[in-house]
Design a protein around this motif. Sequence first.
Motif, PDB file in Angstrom:
ATOM      1  N   GLY A 170       0.799  -1.211   0.000  1.00  0.00           N
ATOM      2  CA  GLY A 170       0.000   0.000   0.000  1.00  0.00           C
ATOM      3  C   GLY A 170       0.834   1.264   0.000  1.00  0.00           C
ATOM      4  N   ILE A 171       0.287   2.306   0.604  1.00  0.00           N
ATOM      5  CA  ILE A 171       0.908   3.627   0.609  1.00  0.00           C
ATOM      6  C   ILE A 171       1.392   3.961   2.017  1.00  0.00           C
ATOM      7  CG2 ILE A 171      -1.309   4.809   1.032  1.00  0.00           C
ATOM      8  CD1 ILE A 171      -0.281   7.067  -0.798  1.00  0.00           C
ATOM      9  N   ILE A 172       2.539   4.622   2.126  1.00  0.00           N
ATOM     10  CA  ILE A 172       3.037   5.056   3.430  1.00  0.00           C
ATOM     11  C   ILE A 172       2.089   6.102   4.003  1.00  0.00           C
ATOM     12  CG2 ILE A 172       4.877   6.305   4.633  1.00  0.00           C
ATOM     13  CD1 ILE A 172       6.866   5.064   2.676  1.00  0.00           C
ATOM     14  N   GLN A 173       1.689   5.904   5.242  1.00  0.00           N
ATOM     15  CA  GLN A 173       0.832   6.870   5.925  1.00  0.00           C
ATOM     16  C   GLN A 173       1.555   7.381   7.167  1.00  0.00           C
ATOM     17  OE1 GLN A 173      -2.698   5.744   8.289  1.00  0.00           O
ATOM     18  NE2 GLN A 173      -3.900   7.068   6.923  1.00  0.00           N
ATOM     19  N   LEU A 174       1.940   8.651   7.147  1.00  0.00           N
ATOM     20  CA  LEU A 174       2.615   9.232   8.304  1.00  0.00           C
ATOM     21  C   LEU A 174       1.630   9.374   9.452  1.00  0.00           C
ATOM     22  CD1 LEU A 174       4.905  11.993   6.732  1.00  0.00           C
ATOM     23  CD2 LEU A 174       5.359   9.563   7.108  1.00  0.00           C
ATOM     24  N   ARG A 175       2.136   9.087  10.661  1.00  0.00           N
ATOM     25  CA  ARG A 175       1.308   9.171  11.862  1.00  0.00           C
ATOM     26  C   ARG A 175       2.005  10.041  12.896  1.00  0.00           C
ATOM     27  NH1 ARG A 175      -2.478   3.936  12.402  1.00  0.00           N
ATOM     28  NH2 ARG A 175      -3.103   3.886  10.210  1.00  0.00           N
ATOM     29  N   MET A 176       1.358  10.175  14.056  1.00  0.00           N
ATOM     30  CA  MET A 176       1.868  11.131  15.033  1.00  0.00           C
ATOM     31  C   MET A 176       3.278  10.796  15.509  1.00  0.00           C
ATOM     32  SD  MET A 176      -0.876  10.276  18.032  1.00  0.00           S
ATOM     33  CE  MET A 176      -1.222   8.606  18.583  1.00  0.00           C
ATOM     34  N   ASN A 177       3.671   9.516  15.490  1.00  0.00           N
ATOM     35  CA  ASN A 177       5.022   9.163  15.920  1.00  0.00           C
ATOM     36  C   ASN A 177       6.075   9.571  14.895  1.00  0.00           C
ATOM     37  OD1 ASN A 177       3.741   6.816  14.415  1.00  0.00           O
ATOM     38  ND2 ASN A 177       5.884   6.186  14.387  1.00  0.00           N
ATOM     39  N   ASN A 178       5.649   9.949  13.692  1.00  0.00           N
ATOM     40  CA  ASN A 178       6.595  10.359  12.652  1.00  0.00           C
ATOM     41  C   ASN A 178       6.935  11.844  12.711  1.00  0.00           C
ATOM     42  OD1 ASN A 178       4.741   8.068  10.812  1.00  0.00           O
ATOM     43  ND2 ASN A 178       6.913   7.761  11.184  1.00  0.00           N
ATOM     44  N   ILE A 179       6.352  12.563  13.683  1.00  0.00           N
ATOM     45  CA  ILE A 179       6.671  13.976  13.890  1.00  0.00           C
ATOM     46  C   ILE A 179       7.313  14.122  15.262  1.00  0.00           C
ATOM     47  CG2 ILE A 179       5.751  16.325  14.064  1.00  0.00           C
ATOM     48  CD1 ILE A 179       3.383  15.423  12.362  1.00  0.00           C
ATOM     49  N   THR A 180       8.462  14.786  15.328  1.00  0.00           N
ATOM     50  CA  THR A 180       9.148  14.980  16.600  1.00  0.00           C
ATOM     51  C   THR A 180       8.764  16.324  17.215  1.00  0.00           C
ATOM     52  OG1 THR A 180      11.089  16.083  15.662  1.00  0.00           O
ATOM     53  CG2 THR A 180      11.112  13.670  15.704  1.00  0.00           C
ATOM     54  N   THR A 181       9.045  16.476  18.487  1.00  0.00           N
ATOM     55  CA  THR A 181       8.707  17.734  19.168  1.00  0.00           C
ATOM     56  C   THR A 181       9.603  18.892  18.745  1.00  0.00           C
ATOM     57  OG1 THR A 181      10.130  17.118  21.032  1.00  0.00           O
ATOM     58  CG2 THR A 181       7.793  16.549  21.198  1.00  0.00           C
TER      59      THR A 181
END
Length: 348
Positions: free
Chosen positions: A175-186
């Motif tokens: 499928g397609i990569i789906q970015l989620r909240m863990n893929n964004i750092t503070t």
Amino acid sequence: MVPKGHIIVATRVGLGKAAITKIDVAINQDLTGIILKSEKIEPEYAVRVITSPLVARLIIASARGTTIKGISRKELSKIKLPLPPLSEQKKIAEVLRTIDEAIQAVDESIAKLERLKKGSMERLLTQGINHTRFKEVELNGRKVRIPEEWEVKKVEDVIIEAKPGFASGKRDENGIIQLRMNNITTDGRVVLDHYLKVPIPRNKNIEDYLLKPGDVLFNNTNSVDLLGKSAVFRGECDFCTYSNHITRIRVKEDITIPEWLVYNFIRLWQMKYFKQIAIRHVGQAGIRKADLLAVKLPLPPLEEQKKIAEILRTIDEAIEAKRAKKEKLERMKKAVMEKLLTGEIRVR
């Protein structure tokens, strides 16, 4: 009681951690004291070999329990340790200590640069560059002094769209990569250490949810302390999308730049502003789209935004270089430790 100069090992909570006792200590049931034979094993070497991946795997494999796993003293005593001559143990410990000290020095450099970035953001995002005349304005419930030439705009005034992604509970390796909240750092990075692939939804036009470089990613749902993490997407993955816990923002390029939004969002996160305006649910919290669009931003002329962003980006790049150096040292330590503890490399 474990005498000074011997070691304690975590055999329940924190399973496998170990340390040399600096003083005589009493311990609880989560720890096991090991009294060493000084003529056979060096304390620092003992700690390093017990906490090495080589032995840690054995400790974890021998652990038992449901809620909290632990290893009995009997099982711990059965684990065999590689035991070179005492003089070689000391040299192995010294080699590994030298690498650890290098890692610690890099950590301190990173912490110093992060403090520099935070201080620079506090100054540049409100005072700008080389201004002498200021005015007092209201920004998200606070009185702030900004340069007279600057304006105050709401997020909705400087963007083209703010579009949440789509939910998907399914997985699809094709499928397609789906970015989620863990893929964004503070601190404003997109990271792909772990990511999910999901099926392309049949009931949506996937083109409407694809990311392109320059998109701002705002984490709209998370734990209350992590809510509001933001980053600029710079093409970290091809043909990828994002979940409903992220809002994709596209800016009006004649008014602002993506980095200006993100640096201001990071500062607001550091000030716990998003925590204050969060709508709290059981186990998580969210930011309503209307509240995100109503966030007020100080807005310098476009050219000054670019100059400020360049200064902060330079600090970010220095931090990234240090992180890369730390990762390289950690890989080196792992490889060297394995070779030293298996006798593939000898230090006599």
